[in-house]
Design an enzyme around this catalytic site. Structure first.
Site, mmCIF file in Angstrom:
data_model
loop_
_atom_site.group_PDB
_atom_site.id
_atom_site.type_symbol
_atom_site.label_atom_id
_atom_site.label_comp_id
_atom_site.label_asym_id
_atom_site.label_seq_id
_atom_site.Cartn_x
_atom_site.Cartn_y
_atom_site.Cartn_z
ATOM 1 N N TYR A 1 -24.122 -7.059 -44.103
ATOM 2 C CA TYR A 1 -25.165 -6.644 -44.715
ATOM 3 C C TYR A 1 -26.570 -6.961 -44.328
ATOM 4 O O TYR A 1 -27.145 -7.586 -45.031
ATOM 5 C CB TYR A 1 -25.069 -6.775 -46.167
ATOM 6 C CG TYR A 1 -23.606 -6.275 -46.905
ATOM 7 C CD1 TYR A 1 -23.057 -4.905 -46.281
ATOM 8 C CD2 TYR A 1 -22.844 -6.925 -47.418
ATOM 9 C CE1 TYR A 1 -21.799 -4.737 -46.764
ATOM 10 C CE2 TYR A 1 -21.699 -6.510 -48.156
ATOM 11 C CZ TYR A 1 -20.866 -5.456 -47.829
ATOM 12 O OH TYR A 1 -19.923 -4.831 -48.320
ATOM 13 N N HIS A 2 -26.634 -7.069 -43.116
ATOM 14 C CA HIS A 2 -27.749 -7.675 -42.354
ATOM 15 C C HIS A 2 -28.582 -6.473 -41.665
ATOM 16 O O HIS A 2 -28.985 -6.821 -40.381
ATOM 17 C CB HIS A 2 -27.603 -8.713 -41.607
ATOM 18 C CG HIS A 2 -27.153 -10.167 -42.443
ATOM 19 N ND1 HIS A 2 -26.245 -11.077 -41.728
ATOM 20 C CD2 HIS A 2 -26.721 -10.180 -43.557
ATOM 21 C CE1 HIS A 2 -25.936 -11.832 -42.595
ATOM 22 N NE2 HIS A 2 -26.240 -11.532 -43.891
ATOM 23 N N PRO A 3 -28.799 -5.271 -42.071
ATOM 24 C CA PRO A 3 -29.379 -4.393 -41.258
ATOM 25 C C PRO A 3 -30.852 -4.691 -40.859
ATOM 26 O O PRO A 3 -31.624 -5.174 -41.764
ATOM 27 C CB PRO A 3 -29.162 -2.950 -41.888
ATOM 28 C CG PRO A 3 -29.291 -3.564 -43.264
ATOM 29 C CD PRO A 3 -28.496 -4.796 -43.165
ATOM 30 N N ASP B 1 -27.048 -5.201 -36.715
ATOM 31 C CA ASP B 1 -26.569 -5.618 -37.952
ATOM 32 C C ASP B 1 -25.572 -6.954 -37.544
ATOM 33 O O ASP B 1 -25.412 -7.049 -36.191
ATOM 34 C CB ASP B 1 -25.808 -4.636 -38.848
ATOM 35 C CG ASP B 1 -25.287 -5.292 -40.430
ATOM 36 O OD1 ASP B 1 -25.677 -6.004 -40.816
ATOM 37 O OD2 ASP B 1 -24.309 -4.340 -40.806
ATOM 38 N N HIS B 2 -25.035 -7.586 -38.275
ATOM 39 C CA HIS B 2 -23.977 -8.551 -38.031
ATOM 40 C C HIS B 2 -22.711 -7.878 -38.642
ATOM 41 O O HIS B 2 -22.753 -7.322 -39.958
ATOM 42 C CB HIS B 2 -24.224 -9.890 -38.797
ATOM 43 C CG HIS B 2 -25.351 -10.781 -38.066
ATOM 44 N ND1 HIS B 2 -26.341 -11.330 -38.791
ATOM 45 C CD2 HIS B 2 -25.633 -10.855 -36.789
ATOM 46 C CE1 HIS B 2 -27.134 -11.936 -37.990
ATOM 47 N NE2 HIS B 2 -26.844 -11.549 -36.709
#
Length: 552
Positions: free
Chosen positions: A467-469, A293-294
């Site tokens: 919210y970049h899984p 994630d980020h």
């Protein structure tokens, strides 16, 4: 029920595949647990903080207590609605850096270099630069996904780019073109003043064909006989039923739910499946692993002039904005307000950007709450390539139960060093001449937060997911035991089953993930149809000429 292809998940990649497969004359059933995306909370760009905080549209997942963040449980929103997370995200459009895809190719995802994926980005795009400049030859102009730029009239939005240039960083007219590195305008999946999600771009046109059908239900598991996927079991109206695939089953249910469905179907780490009394179909230890994630931090500043969006943050002004948008699709409501961006390198010797900025002319959180001061602004800043890795596992063999999600955020010392760099470099940008007419005190972290330990404490308590899984069904070589799918997105060890969504990323790409997720669906569709890939494009991306010796 039966179709040539059964797709699980009407999200970014799933909608793209439904469009391309039905366009080719194949019959498609796409299964989605969520409901309609109708209504202003999703469609109005400025209302982006609402849908991702509404149970109606979001799966409502949280991580397990994160051991390196003081036990914080981190929100992990995923779209539970047609369009998936493209219907609840911030609408920011980033392809990723060219060298991200070189890494994919070199790590076993052959055929996914930048030269290979660039034609698919072009095929999906209908890009409108709004007169802000850009590189038309690098962009698509006839695809279903409309991409535009905000008006960029706010003086703070302009000051951010000017300050970056004053600090010595390059400018870029189009970070999705040849040169990602630098400061410039943001692209967004917004067109004619409304969110242009995968549902709008791909699913609705596909559903107008008589060979594409949408069914609402919860995917329980893939039906596998003699090592071949023949359909799926879904829960619909409190009853289990089967949907059969003449050709293939395709999972596009997100980096959280795709590995969950694989494991419920007997595909995953054998010891984990045995623990949950699930018969083993294929022992793939990589299923659910490699979760990435980020993370980002919000550097918030007071504005000493009344130029921020704070003046709109009251019930009367929100009502006026909403009314104007409903009737005209114009005004403040027609922009996500992320209109200036930057990608920079944190140090000399780093070949391509490892820090991303989102600039916002108001200090607020993703839940819509604002800073307690009056006028304000902020930069979202975070590193792009954390070495930390987590996992998705089952909590039980009941499909209704949420999976267990553990990111292991900030588990490497490099993560802490990266965030100290992010904060200090941002402070330097806000100290430039371009911001002098506007900038007041630092709201957070605050001016008295300076030492490494103080910055680490602030990060531990305030860092947020972007919210970049991704990455939980890694694409790679078939002889890599941690690969879940091969370079054609086929699940290794099971016939007629594919995964095609952000879960197949070998490594996270620079920036927001909606664009590469849609690209996955576009390219996977050609593999599924057994078509020759689009011809590779050997356009040379810009790399800072003195990256080995200079940070900017």
């Amino acid at each position: 029920m039966r179709a040539d292809y059964v797709i699980v998940g009407a999200g970014s990649a799933g909608c793209a595949m439904a469009y391309r497969l039905s366009e080719a004359g194949k019959s498609v059933i796409i299964v989605e647990f969520g409901g309609t995306d109708a209504g202003p909370f999703i469609q109005m760009p400025a209302a982006l903080s609402y849908p991702m905080n509404m149970k109606r549209y979001d799966w409502g997942y949280y991580s397990e207590p994160e051991p390196y963040l003081g036990g914080r449980r981190m929100a992990t929103p995923r779209g539970k609605v047609i369009g998936g997370s493209s219907s609840i995200n911030g609408m920011v459009y980033v392809r990723g850096h060219a060298l991200d895809y070189e890494f994919w190719s070199e790590s076993g995802a052959s055929g996914w270099s930048y030269a290979d994926v660039l034609p698919y980005f072009k095929r999906m795009e209908c890009w409108h630069d709004g007169g802000h400049g850009g590189e038309q030859s690098w962009r698509g102009s006839t695809g279903p996904l409309h991409i535009s730029r905000g008006p960029r009239k706010n003086p703070l939005t302009k000051a951010f780019v000017e300050a970056g240039h004053q600090a010595g960083y390059p400018l870029t007219a189009d970070y999705n073109g040849s040169q990602q590195e630098g400061f410039g305008p943001f692209d967004a999946t917004i067109w004619n003043g409304r969110r242009w999600s995968a549902a709008t771009a791909y699913l609705r046109p596909a559903l107008k064909r008589n060979n594409c059908h949408l069914i609402h239900g919860l995917a329980e598991r893939v039906i596998i006989e003699n090592g071949r996927a023949i359909g799926i079991r879904i829960l619909r109206d409190k009853k289990s039923e089967s949907i059969f695939a003449n050709k293939e089953v395709i999972l596009a249910a997100s980096s959280i739910n795709s590995p969950k469905i694989l494991m419920l179907s007997g595909i995953g780490p054998a010891n984990h499946l045995v623990k949950h009394d699930i018969p083993i179909v294929a022992n793939r230890p990589g299923v659910g692993q490699n979760l990435q994630d980020h993370l980002e931090i919000y550097i918030q500043m007071e504005a000493i002039q009344p130029v921020s969006l704070s003046k709109y943050w009251n019930i009367v002004m929100k009502g006026l904005i909403g009314t104007q948008w409903l009737f005209t699709k114009k005004g403040v409501g027609a922009s996500n307000q992320f209109e200036s961006a930057a990608f920079i390198r944190s140090a000399a010797g780093i070949e391509y950007p490892d820090i991303q900025y989102h600039f916002l002319p108001i200090a607020m959180q993703y839940d819509g709450s604002t800073a307690s001061v009056g006028h304000s602004f902020q930069a979202h800043v975070g590193p792009m390539r954390s070495p930390s890795r987590g996992f998705v596992k089952l909590n039980s063999n009941n499909p209704i139960h949420d999976p267990k999600i553990q990111f292991n955020y900030m588990s490497h010392e490099k993560d802490w060093k990266d965030f100290r760099n992010c904060i200090r470099l941002t402070r330097e940008i806000f100290a430039q001449k371009a911001f002098q007419p506007f900038v007041g005190k630092e709201i957070q972290p605050s001016a008295d937060c300076q030492s490494d330990d103080e910055l680490d404490d602030f990060t531990r308590n305030n860092v947020e997911s972007a919210y970049h899984p991704c990455g939980t069904c890694k694409m790679g070589a078939i002889n890599d035991p941690m690969s879940v799918v091969d370079p054609k997105c086929s699940v290794i060890g099971v016939e007629r089953l594919r995964v095609a969504d952000s879960s197949v990323f070998p490594r996270i790409t620079n920036g927001n993930l909606n664009a590469p997720s849609i690209m996955i669906g576009e390219k996977a569709a050609d593999h599924i149809l057994q078509r020759a890939p689009l011809p590779a494009e050997n356009s040379e991306p810009w790399i800072h000429p003195s990256w080995e010796t200079d940070q900017r």
